[in-house]
Scaffold this active site. Structure first.
Site, PDB file in Angstrom:
ATOM      1  N   HIS A  41      -9.448   4.885   2.192  1.00  0.00           N
ATOM      2  CA  HIS A  41      -8.938   5.020   0.831  1.00  0.00           C
ATOM      3  C   HIS A  41      -8.875   3.640   0.185  1.00  0.00           C
ATOM      4  O   HIS A  41      -8.228   2.729   0.717  1.00  0.00           O
ATOM      5  CB  HIS A  41      -7.550   5.656   0.839  1.00  0.00           C
ATOM      6  N   GLU A  56       0.005   4.357   9.825  1.00  0.00           N
ATOM      7  CA  GLU A  56       0.372   4.154   8.423  1.00  0.00           C
ATOM      8  C   GLU A  56       1.383   3.022   8.316  1.00  0.00           C
ATOM      9  O   GLU A  56       2.285   2.892   9.147  1.00  0.00           O
ATOM     10  CB  GLU A  56       0.988   5.442   7.845  1.00  0.00           C
ATOM     11  N   HIS A  66      -4.084   3.173   7.524  1.00  0.00           N
ATOM     12  CA  HIS A  66      -3.806   3.603   6.152  1.00  0.00           C
ATOM     13  C   HIS A  66      -2.541   2.928   5.648  1.00  0.00           C
ATOM     14  O   HIS A  66      -1.768   2.354   6.420  1.00  0.00           O
ATOM     15  CB  HIS A  66      -3.624   5.128   6.078  1.00  0.00           C
TER      16      HIS A  66
END
Length: 629
Positions: free
Chosen positions: A229, A400, A327
């Site tokens: 992303h 994350e 992420h």
């Protein structure tokens, strides 16, 4: 009201980034004056679609959605110049697509200027996140700012940017400075817009002789993916910290390089990063939902990574142990892991080991945010795809890290991650150290006898002194003397043999034996055989009659059988026993049940002693004592 549709604009809001758009007050034209703000996002990783002046000092800013996908609007990065000294403004970002985020907790926008190139967070008191009735009840992020230097160009962003050009510069630097070839840089594929998909391979194991390779069995491979992303810029800082640690001189890094192969892809979506998207690539597809349908033409980066992993998985030399996708998270604090669930219990237990070890290494790990699932909506992400398509030995995780901050030890205070990425680098180093602990835990690497903690250097001043014994002496108060009165114990015979043998002849339970009245079906273990030759007792001591009569025992004597209360209880029990003898004539037993006598313990009732009856009880005890003598 603002002249945002001038010839300088890049079109209507949402179609592209603004490019040197000057916002003039209504009724003014011609050359822009000082104080007419100039917005620009036509640069790498930039994102701002439109700017409107709605008041004397208030501006509505519209984020540009991802290319070919209007759903995702969270990342912003733009510059403002042509400001006036001490000019105060209020910026409203009105079209954020993710209402659940950390703007009300710890996340605030960043700002830097040309004279102060280090990113700084805006004060929390100047940032507001709320529902606005003026904007169709949508969530709006507003922040106030005061420009203090006229000649500066100010840049605002939601997180510290990490561009494709910065990655290329970093890889060029570490590639040029390495002398002993600690890693190999290669281009795995080209993106749709012909940008490099870089691959770093740290492999000191395969270079060894073939004989030693056969002795080792499979060569274990660890795969790290990052920046699927484009808006997850903190993940790139964490990945850079991971790379810096592995190619550094730390003994843990040398041990990992000598025993394992690392395949690191630092930027899976280079086109989306360059364009300033939030989640999608050039054609508007979320790459973390399309692993199972990736094609060579639409998703060339995913297609190349997938083929590389399949080739490693089918190899007779290599064994993939980990596939970890890095992420950033906009709605939770700290660092945490998403894992999978498996029907195989042993694989699931093995899958839980790495997150627990990572939690022990990372000071900012939040166990409450860790989650293991097999959600059908996430079937296209790397974590779900590779755990199903590769071998059972593969552990696929999503690591994350928060865009905001992490909790301190008190569990309430939030410490923000530093804007220059130093704490994100530390997350990457903690991840690398966890691999050492994991392979020691599963006995792939030997556990050292001596701890790897740095020994105290010679002539180093001691920072901690052992606490000397206190010289203060406290007087110990003696306990008050109390009158002691020993309670006599009266018993008949406590030599009981608790035999629980299986034979029915020795008192064990037998299905053919009739059940005594008052006992349950499984009360055979209660029947015992006495060791001395006393007569067999023909009634069960646990029968209802005996249990009811026990409540009158406290009326008896305190010395062993005398007293008025004892005679009353004896008379009462004699009458009840006679009644029981009449009623027991109708009950017959095939063989007598051997049960022990009920021992009893006569002591002074402490409750009565505390009620002022000490003299009477003591006198009764003395009388009984003289009576026995």
């Amino acid at each position: 009201m603002g002249d945002s549709d001038s010839e300088d604009s890049d079109g209507e809001g949402g179609l592209g980034n603004v490019s040197r758009v000057i916002i003039r007050p209504p009724g003014q034209s011609g050359k822009a004056k000082r104080g007419h703000l100039c917005f620009d996002a036509a640069f790498e990783t930039g994102n701002l679609g439109k700017a409107d002046l709605i008041g004397d000092f208030e501006y509505d800013l519209f984020l540009r959605p991802d290319t070919c996908n209007p759903r995702f609007r969270f990342w912003f990065n733009f510059t403002v110049d042509n400001v006036k000294q001490d000019q105060r403004v209020l910026f409203n970002i009105v079209n954020i697509s993710k209402p659940r985020n950390l703007f009300n907790a710890s996340l605030v926008p960043l700002v830097k200027s040309s004279s102060r190139p280090k990113w700084q967070r805006l004060p929390k008191k100047n940032v507001f996140y709320y529902r606005s009735l003026l904007h169709q009840n949508h969530y709006v992020l507003s922040f106030a700012f005061s420009f203090d230097k006229e000649d500066d160009v100010y840049q605002f962003a939601v997180a510290p940017p990490y561009s494709y050009s910065r990655l290329q510069s970093y890889l060029n630097v570490i590639d040029a400075r390495q002398t002993d070839q600690r890693f190999v840089r290669s281009v795995l594929a080209k993106s749709v817009q012909n940008r490099n998909l870089d691959l770093l391979t740290i492999d000191h194991v395969t270079a060894k002789t073939k004989a030693s390779r056969l002795d080792r069995g499979f060569i274990r491979v660890i795969v790290i993916l990052c920046r699927v992303h484009p808006g997850d810029t903190p993940a790139s800082f964490m990945c850079q910290g991971f790379i810096e640690f592995l190619i550094g001189n730390h003994p843990i890094a040398a041990l990992l390089r000598d025993n394992f192969v690392f395949k690191i892809v630092p930027m899976v979506n280079p086109d989306g990063v360059f364009l300033g998207n939030n989640r999608c690539n050039l054609i508007g597809q979320d790459l973390n939902r399309t692993w199972q349908v990736a094609t060579e033409y639409s998703h060339p980066t995913l297609y190349a990574i997938r083929n590389m992993l399949k080739e490693l998985d089918n190899s007779d030399i290599y064994q993939i142990d980990f596939v970890i996708d890095l992420h950033a998270n906009q709605s939770l604090h700290g660092c945490f892991i998403y894992g999978n669930t498996y029907e195989d219990v042993y694989r699931h237990e093995r899958h839980l080991v790495f997150p627990r070890l990572f939690a022990a290494n990372a000071y900012d790990y939040v166990a409450e945010n860790t989650m293991f699932n097999a959600d059908e909506k996430k079937v296209g992400c790397a974590r779900r795809y590779f755990c199903e398509r590769l071998s059972d030995t593969v552990n696929a995780y999503t690591v994350e890290v928060s865009m905001g901050g992490h909790y301190l030890k008190d569990g309430k205070t939030v410490a923000l991650y530093t804007e220059d990425g130093c704490k994100y680098y530390r997350c990457g180093r903690n991840l690398a150290r966890t691999f050492l602990h994991y392979y020691r835990f599963i006995n792939v690497l030997p556990t050292p006898v001596v701890s790897e903690a740095r020994l105290r250097r010679r002539n180093r001043p001691r920072t901690h002194h052992s606490r000397s014994r206190s010289r203060t002496r406290y007087e110990v108060k003696p306990r008050p003397k109390t009158t002691r009165c020993y309670a006599p114990i009266a018993y008949t015979n406590l030599s009981i043999n608790y035999d629980s043998g299986g034979s029915s002849d020795e008192g064990g339970f037998s299905p053919t034996r009739p059940i005594a009245p008052g006992s349950s079906l499984f009360s055979g273990y209660r029947n015992y055989r006495r060791t001395h030759g006393s007569s067999a007792v023909t009634h069960d001591q646990y029968a209802l009659l005996a249990l009811k009569s026990s409540k009158y025992d406290h009326l008896g004597d305190f010395g062993g059988g005398g007293g008025v209360g004892g005679s009353r209880a004896h008379a009462y029990m004699h009458g009840r026993a006679a009644t029981a003898e009449k009623s027991s004539k109708s009950v017959t037993f095939e063989q007598p049940l051997n049960v022990p006598p009920k021992p009893y313990l006569s002591i002074i009732d402490l409750n009565q002693l505390t009620r002022g009856c000490l003299n009477r009880k003591t006198g009764s005890f003395d009388a009984d004592h003289h009576h026995h003598h």
